[in-house]
Design a protein around this motif. Sequence first.
Motif, mmCIF file in Angstrom:
data_model
loop_
_atom_site.group_PDB
_atom_site.id
_atom_site.type_symbol
_atom_site.label_atom_id
_atom_site.label_comp_id
_atom_site.label_asym_id
_atom_site.label_seq_id
_atom_site.Cartn_x
_atom_site.Cartn_y
_atom_site.Cartn_z
ATOM 1 N N GLN A 87 0.794 -1.220 0.000
ATOM 2 C CA GLN A 87 0.000 0.000 0.000
ATOM 3 C C GLN A 87 0.833 1.279 0.000
ATOM 4 O O GLN A 87 1.926 1.328 0.578
ATOM 5 C CB GLN A 87 -0.912 0.022 1.238
ATOM 6 N N LEU A 88 0.249 2.320 -0.612
ATOM 7 C CA LEU A 88 0.695 3.710 -0.489
ATOM 8 C C LEU A 88 -0.455 4.486 0.131
ATOM 9 O O LEU A 88 -1.584 4.458 -0.381
ATOM 10 C CB LEU A 88 1.049 4.288 -1.856
ATOM 11 N N LEU A 89 -0.185 5.207 1.228
ATOM 12 C CA LEU A 89 -1.254 5.881 1.972
ATOM 13 C C LEU A 89 -0.916 7.342 2.247
ATOM 14 O O LEU A 89 0.257 7.720 2.364
ATOM 15 C CB LEU A 89 -1.503 5.200 3.325
ATOM 16 N N ALA A 90 -1.969 8.122 2.397
ATOM 17 C CA ALA A 90 -1.896 9.456 2.987
ATOM 18 C C ALA A 90 -2.864 9.447 4.160
ATOM 19 O O ALA A 90 -4.081 9.315 3.979
ATOM 20 C CB ALA A 90 -2.267 10.528 1.972
ATOM 21 N N THR A 91 -2.336 9.542 5.372
ATOM 22 C CA THR A 91 -3.126 9.335 6.582
ATOM 23 C C THR A 91 -3.288 10.644 7.344
ATOM 24 O O THR A 91 -2.298 11.249 7.788
ATOM 25 C CB THR A 91 -2.449 8.287 7.490
ATOM 26 N N GLN A 171 2.870 7.318 3.774
ATOM 27 C CA GLN A 171 3.095 5.991 4.347
ATOM 28 C C GLN A 171 3.205 4.953 3.243
ATOM 29 O O GLN A 171 2.446 4.968 2.264
ATOM 30 C CB GLN A 171 1.914 5.663 5.268
ATOM 31 N N ILE A 172 4.162 4.044 3.380
ATOM 32 C CA ILE A 172 4.237 2.852 2.534
ATOM 33 C C ILE A 172 4.294 1.642 3.454
ATOM 34 O O ILE A 172 4.982 1.660 4.479
ATOM 35 C CB ILE A 172 5.457 2.863 1.584
ATOM 36 N N GLN A 173 3.566 0.594 3.107
ATOM 37 C CA GLN A 173 3.546 -0.571 3.973
ATOM 38 C C GLN A 173 3.111 -1.809 3.201
ATOM 39 O O GLN A 173 2.556 -1.725 2.098
ATOM 40 C CB GLN A 173 2.621 -0.356 5.160
ATOM 41 N N ALA A 174 3.366 -2.958 3.808
ATOM 42 C CA ALA A 174 2.914 -4.243 3.261
ATOM 43 C C ALA A 174 2.620 -5.166 4.425
ATOM 44 O O ALA A 174 3.262 -5.081 5.475
ATOM 45 C CB ALA A 174 3.965 -4.858 2.343
#
Length: 395
Positions: A87-91, A171-174
């Motif tokens: 994922q690529l997020l803007a939180t 944010q980047i996550q997996a």
Amino acid sequence: MPGKAHTFVDNFNDDSIDLVKWLAYGNPSPAAERLREVNGRIEIRPRPFDFPMYSGLITNLDYDLTDSYVHVEVVQPLLAPSGVTTQLLATASGNNSIFIDVTSGKVRCFQQVAGTFTLLEQVPYDAVAHRWLRLREQSGRTYWETSPDGATWSVLFSKNTPITLTFVKLQIQAGLTQSVAAPGFAVFDSLNIVDTSRSRRVEERRRSARDVRVEAANLAAERHHPEHVNNNDEINYPARPFAGNYSKSLKHDSLGDPDPASYGTLLRALQSRDPIDFEEIQLATPPEGLTIVKLNNPQAGLAFDIEGPDAQELTLPPAPRFDSEQAAHEMGELYWMALARDVPFANYESEASTVGSLIKRAIESLNNEFPSYGGTRPVNGSSLFRGIYPGEQIG
């Protein structure tokens, strides 16, 4: 006011997560190798079966996504067929965010408003077309976008901006959304940087190839390298020196024994390992009209091979002495092989019980005259002339 989101950049090229820029989190932690910056990129390796749980990076500071963007190169998403997401997020807060992800073979566009998640769009994932993911806001409208090269973008979905984006963390996550035994690993690169040149790809591969080979070489160096021993036949027969040793292509006397001087040039080359000495090995003079027969690659054992163990890391038991019972019995088997060369293997069983047949005589000879030949005993029609290794002995 925070800086615009597109001003935040990281190429991940220093092999160390920049903790001034990022807060790293993982399952159970980055220290457990779930998350690392290596080979000029970010690698995320979720722990198997641990869900729902994510590893990733989130900015320490807030950024303004209005009239701005954030994009990242997804070199490789988690590839398990289900239960994983990249994922690529803007939180904006724990209950408000927008994100784009690669999940179970699809690219998906999401919003989270006041804790409620809404799937806005999804399309089949294409590793080429969707290599880059982007979240963008412009004039009160939010865009979820993808690109094959970080330069030309396609809009997957857009709508009026659903949440306030003036203070967001990038944010980047997996991670895992359900229990998965082998989630694999995700790879991110080039956050808000466009670097798609071939040289960048080549450099990534070059460094990875180096690291793999260094690791393999270190493992090989840790293995035991045995001493190599021989049967001492070079000194066992002083009256006929070297008579029991390999001497093809060397000079010989009228009895067929190796010429000591010629054999000595072979020994000198093997001991010095100097290619020039191999060129100076004294070979036999061929009869008139024939071409000299050279040694077949005598330096092969000195070569270094990057595949598998080093050639000199492996050894064999010494051959039996030339005058030993075992050598004589092995020679007996070889002569029976020569005599039976024209008998089809398919006939061995039937001829084994035929009185006076060549195969029956060979079986009786190996059982009684040459029992130390090294193969399976007692010899019968199914084991005659088979090899000495497991599986070969039963024909």
